[in-house]
Motif scaffolding. Structure first.
Motif, short mmCIF file in Angstrom:
data_model
loop_
_atom_site.label_atom_id
_atom_site.label_comp_id
_atom_site.label_asym_id
_atom_site.label_seq_id
_atom_site.Cartn_x
_atom_site.Cartn_y
_atom_site.Cartn_z
N ASN A 185 51.66 4.72 18.99
CA ASN A 185 52.46 4.44 19.46
C ASN A 185 51.97 3.55 18.58
OD1 ASN A 185 53.69 5.81 20.82
ND2 ASN A 185 53.54 4.98 22.61
N GLY A 186 51.43 2.80 17.68
CA GLY A 186 51.15 2.11 16.44
C GLY A 186 49.88 1.08 17.25
N SER A 187 48.92 1.35 17.99
CA SER A 187 48.20 0.17 18.89
C SER A 187 47.17 -0.45 17.50
CB SER A 187 47.51 1.04 19.43
OG SER A 187 46.49 1.89 20.07
N GLY A 188 47.22 -0.36 15.93
CA GLY A 188 46.39 -1.01 14.74
C GLY A 188 45.23 -0.13 15.88
N TYR A 189 44.42 -1.02 14.30
CA TYR A 189 42.79 -0.90 14.65
C TYR A 189 42.02 -1.87 15.62
CZ TYR A 189 44.19 3.27 11.39
OH TYR A 189 45.04 4.44 11.08
N LEU A 190 40.95 -1.68 15.77
CA LEU A 190 40.50 -3.00 17.34
C LEU A 190 38.64 -2.62 16.51
CD1 LEU A 190 42.33 -2.65 20.38
CD2 LEU A 190 42.47 -4.16 18.87
N ARG A 191 38.18 -3.22 16.93
CA ARG A 191 37.16 -3.99 16.44
C ARG A 191 35.84 -2.75 17.12
NH1 ARG A 191 32.65 -7.23 13.58
NH2 ARG A 191 30.68 -7.15 14.72
N GLY A 192 35.58 -2.26 17.06
CA GLY A 192 34.78 -0.87 17.97
C GLY A 192 35.68 0.12 17.79
N ASP A 193 36.67 0.37 17.38
CA ASP A 193 37.06 1.92 17.37
C ASP A 193 36.30 2.77 16.93
OD1 ASP A 193 39.47 1.05 18.71
OD2 ASP A 193 40.98 0.99 17.39
N LEU A 194 36.94 4.15 16.23
CA LEU A 194 36.07 5.35 15.34
C LEU A 194 37.26 5.35 14.89
CD1 LEU A 194 32.86 6.80 18.05
CD2 LEU A 194 33.06 4.57 15.38
N LEU A 195 37.32 6.16 13.96
CA LEU A 195 37.86 7.41 12.82
C LEU A 195 37.04 8.17 12.17
CD1 LEU A 195 40.00 5.44 10.61
CD2 LEU A 195 40.53 5.38 13.10
N PHE A 196 37.39 10.18 12.62
CA PHE A 196 36.69 10.93 12.96
C PHE A 196 37.14 12.11 11.90
CE2 PHE A 196 35.26 9.79 16.71
CZ PHE A 196 33.86 9.78 16.78
N TRP A 197 36.86 12.21 10.35
CA TRP A 197 37.13 13.39 9.82
C TRP A 197 36.37 14.90 9.80
CZ3 TRP A 197 36.91 7.97 8.76
CH2 TRP A 197 37.74 7.42 8.33
N LYS A 198 36.68 15.96 9.37
CA LYS A 198 36.20 16.78 9.82
C LYS A 198 34.92 15.82 9.00
CE LYS A 198 36.02 21.88 8.98
NZ LYS A 198 36.62 23.69 7.94
N GLY A 199 33.83 16.65 9.86
CA GLY A 199 32.08 15.76 8.80
C GLY A 199 32.04 14.55 8.52
N HIS A 200 32.70 13.94 9.37
CA HIS A 200 32.32 12.39 8.93
C HIS A 200 33.43 11.34 9.90
CE1 HIS A 200 31.85 8.85 6.30
NE2 HIS A 200 32.89 8.35 6.45
N VAL A 201 32.81 10.53 10.41
CA VAL A 201 32.86 9.28 11.10
C VAL A 201 32.63 8.22 10.62
CG1 VAL A 201 30.83 9.18 12.45
CG2 VAL A 201 32.89 7.94 13.90
N ALA A 202 33.36 7.16 11.57
CA ALA A 202 33.60 5.68 10.37
C ALA A 202 33.79 4.97 11.69
CB ALA A 202 34.51 5.06 9.06
N TRP A 203 33.20 3.28 11.76
CA TRP A 203 33.21 2.61 12.06
C TRP A 203 34.59 1.69 11.97
CZ3 TRP A 203 31.70 2.44 17.15
CH2 TRP A 203 30.69 1.82 18.04
N VAL A 204 35.39 1.47 13.40
CA VAL A 204 36.37 0.05 12.57
C VAL A 204 35.83 -1.24 12.66
CG1 VAL A 204 38.92 -0.91 12.75
CG2 VAL A 204 38.28 1.56 13.00
N ARG A 205 35.87 -1.81 11.69
CA ARG A 205 34.96 -3.53 12.02
C ARG A 205 36.23 -4.26 12.02
NH1 ARG A 205 33.14 -7.68 7.65
NH2 ARG A 205 31.83 -8.56 8.34
N ASP A 206 36.58 -4.23 11.91
CA ASP A 206 38.21 -4.95 12.13
C ASP A 206 39.51 -4.31 11.60
OD1 ASP A 206 38.48 -5.48 9.05
OD2 ASP A 206 36.76 -7.31 8.86
#
Length: 247
Positions: A185-206
């Motif tokens: 519901n659009g909680s937005g991105y917070l520091r420490g969240d992780l985003l995943f793709w097929k074969g990839h992952v990234a930290w949300v810095r802010d």
């Protein structure tokens, strides 16, 4: 089966003898040896259960490690003197046994390490994104797990292990094991969240920035969040498959 530890600064963990690199192990990491043959040891890494093969020469008897390298990298010297010969470089997360310690240098069975570069084994950091930021500029290396070279899942694992949080070695198992799905519901991105793709992952810095080890920059780098999502989609690697919240 027997317990051993890694006695090389970095060693490739292979899917089969002389095969391609799957991951890496670093100095002091504990492993269980299941079999040895023709100079190769079939092992299971204690930290995450990752199985594979390493050269037998990369293994030594398990000892009681007491400290870990909490600087991005350090040198091991022959004497408690920064002008003495350096024997090897150890990456963040390497584990050592301390014999004695002064304010300046720590004695280990392998040599002397600057005391400021070590932390007691029980020391846990509190911000995995800050750990990832230590690695900014580190070259991208598929399957890498050290300051010499690291990939997306290696960066996430190093960050979480330093904070005392268990973490698988590859992005697929990480997506399945880590955190909870963030609110759709659009909680937005917070520091420490992780985003995943097929074969990839990234930290949300802010809320507007990712930090990830990626082949586009061939390094651990900061990247604007939404443009990165768009770029990865446009280059044919698909949409975000999961937005996970750990904290």
């Amino acid at each position: 089966m027997s317990n051993h530890q890694i006695i090389q600064p970095v060693v490739d963990l292979l899917g089969q003898p002389d095969g391609p690199r799957e991951r890496q192990l670093i100095w002091g990491e504990q492993v269980t040896v299941e079999d040895e043959n023709n100079g190769w040891a079939q092992i299971i890494a204690t930290k995450d259960g990752y199985a594979g093969y390493v050269p037998s020469a990369a293994l030594g008897p398990a000892v009681q490690v007491t400290h870990w390298v909490s600087a991005l990298a350090t040198h091991v010297y022959t004497q408690p003197d920064f002008k003495s010969a350096d024997l090897r470089s150890l990456s963040f997360g390497s584990q050592v046994q301390v014999l004695s310690q002064t304010d300046r240098f720590t004695e280990t069975p392998e040599g002397f390490i600057p005391s400021s570069h070590l932390s007691p084994l029980e020391t846990q950091l509190v911000d995995p994104v800050a750990v990832a930021e230590l690695f900014l500029g580190t070259p991208y290396l598929w399957g890498g797990n050290s300051r010499l070279g690291i990939d997306c899942s290696g960066l996430v694992q190093a960050s979480l292990l330093a904070c005392g949080l268990p973490c698988p070695g590859d992005s697929g198992p990480q997506e399945r094991a880590l955190g909870n799905y963030a609110s759709p519901n659009g909680s937005g991105y917070l520091r420490g969240d992780l985003l995943f793709w097929k074969g990839h992952v990234a930290w949300v810095r802010d809320s507007e920035t990712l930090i990830h080890a990626n082949a586009y920059r061939m390094a651990v780098a900061l990247e604007p969040l939404q443009p990165a999502i768009d770029r990865i989609l446009d280059q044919g690697d698909g949409p975000v498959t999961a937005h996970k919240r750990l904290f």
